[in-house]
Design a protein around this motif. Structure first.
Motif, PDB file in Angstrom:
ATOM      1  N   GLN A 131       0.871  -1.404  -0.065  1.00 18.97           N
ATOM      2  CA  GLN A 131       0.066  -0.193  -0.064  1.00 18.97           C
ATOM      3  C   GLN A 131       0.813   1.080  -0.149  1.00 18.97           C
ATOM      4  N   VAL A 132       1.813   1.226   0.768  1.00 19.10           N
ATOM      5  CA  VAL A 132       2.744   2.481   0.915  1.00 19.10           C
ATOM      6  C   VAL A 132       3.592   2.780  -0.085  1.00 19.10           C
ATOM      7  N   LYS A 133       3.785   1.606  -1.016  1.00 16.71           N
ATOM      8  CA  LYS A 133       4.758   1.764  -2.112  1.00 16.71           C
ATOM      9  C   LYS A 133       3.955   2.368  -3.461  1.00 16.71           C
ATOM     10  N   ASP A 134       2.754   1.745  -3.322  1.00 18.29           N
ATOM     11  CA  ASP A 134       1.934   2.261  -4.367  1.00 18.29           C
ATOM     12  C   ASP A 134       1.484   3.678  -4.179  1.00 18.29           C
ATOM     13  N   GLY A 135       1.102   3.999  -2.917  1.00 14.08           N
ATOM     14  CA  GLY A 135       0.764   5.168  -2.559  1.00 14.08           C
ATOM     15  C   GLY A 135       1.949   6.427  -2.795  1.00 14.08           C
ATOM     16  N   CYS A 136       2.973   5.977  -2.712  1.00 15.80           N
ATOM     17  CA  CYS A 136       4.238   7.077  -2.946  1.00 15.80           C
ATOM     18  C   CYS A 136       4.173   7.258  -4.472  1.00 15.80           C
ATOM     19  N   CYS A 151       7.072  -0.765  15.354  1.00 14.13           N
ATOM     20  CA  CYS A 151       8.100   0.117  15.177  1.00 14.13           C
ATOM     21  C   CYS A 151       9.161  -0.218  14.376  1.00 14.13           C
ATOM     22  N   ASP A 152       8.938  -1.346  13.404  1.00 10.67           N
ATOM     23  CA  ASP A 152       9.994  -1.635  12.537  1.00 10.67           C
ATOM     24  C   ASP A 152      10.100  -0.841  11.245  1.00 10.67           C
ATOM     25  N   VAL A 153      11.161  -0.611  10.537  1.00  8.02           N
ATOM     26  CA  VAL A 153      11.291   0.300   9.292  1.00  8.02           C
ATOM     27  C   VAL A 153      10.768  -0.470   8.322  1.00  8.02           C
ATOM     28  N   MET A 154       9.875   0.232   7.438  1.00  6.71           N
ATOM     29  CA  MET A 154       9.083  -0.314   6.332  1.00  6.71           C
ATOM     30  C   MET A 154       9.949  -0.652   5.257  1.00  6.71           C
ATOM     31  N   PHE A 155      10.842   0.079   4.652  1.00  5.99           N
ATOM     32  CA  PHE A 155      11.848  -0.144   3.492  1.00  5.99           C
ATOM     33  C   PHE A 155      13.194  -0.211   3.901  1.00  5.99           C
ATOM     34  N   ALA A 195       8.734  20.253  -0.685  1.00  8.30           N
ATOM     35  CA  ALA A 195       7.767  19.050  -1.407  1.00  8.30           C
ATOM     36  C   ALA A 195       8.372  18.138  -2.119  1.00  8.30           C
ATOM     37  N   GLU A 196       9.459  18.906  -3.014  1.00 10.64           N
ATOM     38  CA  GLU A 196      10.070  18.061  -3.804  1.00 10.64           C
ATOM     39  C   GLU A 196      11.206  17.080  -3.305  1.00 10.64           C
ATOM     40  N   LEU A 197      11.833  17.742  -2.084  1.00  7.96           N
ATOM     41  CA  LEU A 197      12.604  16.905  -1.405  1.00  7.96           C
ATOM     42  C   LEU A 197      12.178  15.627  -0.582  1.00  7.96           C
ATOM     43  N   LEU A 198      10.732  15.777  -0.014  1.00  9.44           N
ATOM     44  CA  LEU A 198       9.827  14.860   0.540  1.00  9.44           C
ATOM     45  C   LEU A 198       9.686  13.712  -0.317  1.00  9.44           C
ATOM     46  N   LEU A 199       9.262  14.461  -1.661  1.00 12.89           N
ATOM     47  CA  LEU A 199       8.794  13.453  -2.663  1.00 12.89           C
ATOM     48  C   LEU A 199       9.943  12.379  -3.225  1.00 12.89           C
ATOM     49  N   GLN A 200      11.079  13.003  -3.472  1.00 12.12           N
ATOM     50  CA  GLN A 200      12.103  12.168  -3.440  1.00 12.12           C
ATOM     51  C   GLN A 200      12.664  11.296  -2.670  1.00 12.12           C
ATOM     52  N   THR A 203      12.929   7.095  -2.911  1.00 16.50           N
ATOM     53  CA  THR A 203      14.048   6.593  -2.698  1.00 16.50           C
ATOM     54  C   THR A 203      14.000   5.424  -1.518  1.00 16.50           C
ATOM     55  N   GLU A 204      13.311   5.830  -0.574  1.00 17.57           N
ATOM     56  CA  GLU A 204      13.040   5.218   0.514  1.00 17.57           C
ATOM     57  C   GLU A 204      12.365   3.783  -0.058  1.00 17.57           C
ATOM     58  N   THR A 205      11.235   3.936  -0.814  1.00 17.53           N
ATOM     59  CA  THR A 205      10.398   2.525  -1.069  1.00 17.53           C
ATOM     60  C   THR A 205      11.121   2.028  -2.603  1.00 17.53           C
TER      61      THR A 205
END
Length: 177
Positions: free
Chosen positions: A1-6, A99-103, A162-167, A171-173
């Motif tokens: 869900q998170v990867k698709d949402g990103c 509390c695990d890291v997702m990606f 916004a661009e930094l958050l999006l990138q 990257t995280e996913t």
């Protein structure tokens, strides 16, 4: 869900940019007609062009700008839906005491926070564009026409963050490396 949402947020931002460029072209053409009319009339303020073809063109451009604003509203709704989805994932994670890291390094709360921050920026910008649309079609001075055009182009509510958050989300996913 998170990867698709990103990916959904990224796609919405890309579509926003395209629609914003279309709106920029429309509002620039409107400004040129209005300013040309003001120069021809040798006045600082003028209600409406006397030339019926200019008036028809302005009406058509107003409709085009309205269409752009409506498309932008749909994109904001899509971003908000993703932010809500991320909030739900965050709540579920907290419920499970997970509390695990997702990606790679981000927790669910990091995705929820980033998506919310991005969607709020675009919501505020969309509200501004609605106000611009409502007023630019009736602007009677060169200064107001130029102000509305500038506000549309420069998108003051969409911060560089916004661009930094999006990138960072992409990257995280693993969408980009």
């Amino acid at each position: 869900q998170v990867k698709d949402g990103c990916a959904d947020i990224y796609n919405a931002v890309q579509k926003w940019s395209k629609i914003n460029r279309e709106g920029t072209d429309v509002i620039t053409e409107m400004a040129n007609i209005r300013i040309s009319f003001l120069l021809q009339s040798n006045e600082d303020y003028a209600e409406r062009p006397d030339n019926s073809s200019d008036l028809q063109k302005l009406e058509s451009l107003c409709e085009d700008l309205h269409s752009c604003v409506q498309k932008l509203k749909k994109l904001v709704l899509k971003m908000k839906a993703v932010a809500n989805k991320f909030s739900g994932v965050q709540n579920l994670s907290q419920y499970k005491n997970d509390c695990d890291v997702m990606f790679q390094t981000w927790l669910t709360k990091d995705f929820a926070s980033a998506a919310e921050e991005i969607s709020v920026m675009y919501l505020k910008e969309c509200e501004l564009k609605q106000v611009i649309y409502e007023n630019v079609c009736h602007a009677v001075s060169r200064d107001s026409v130029m102000f509305y055009t500038s506000a549309w182009v420069h998108q003051p509510y969409i911060e560089e963050r916004a661009e930094l958050l999006l990138q960072s989300m992409l990257t995280e996913t693993g969408h980009v490396s």
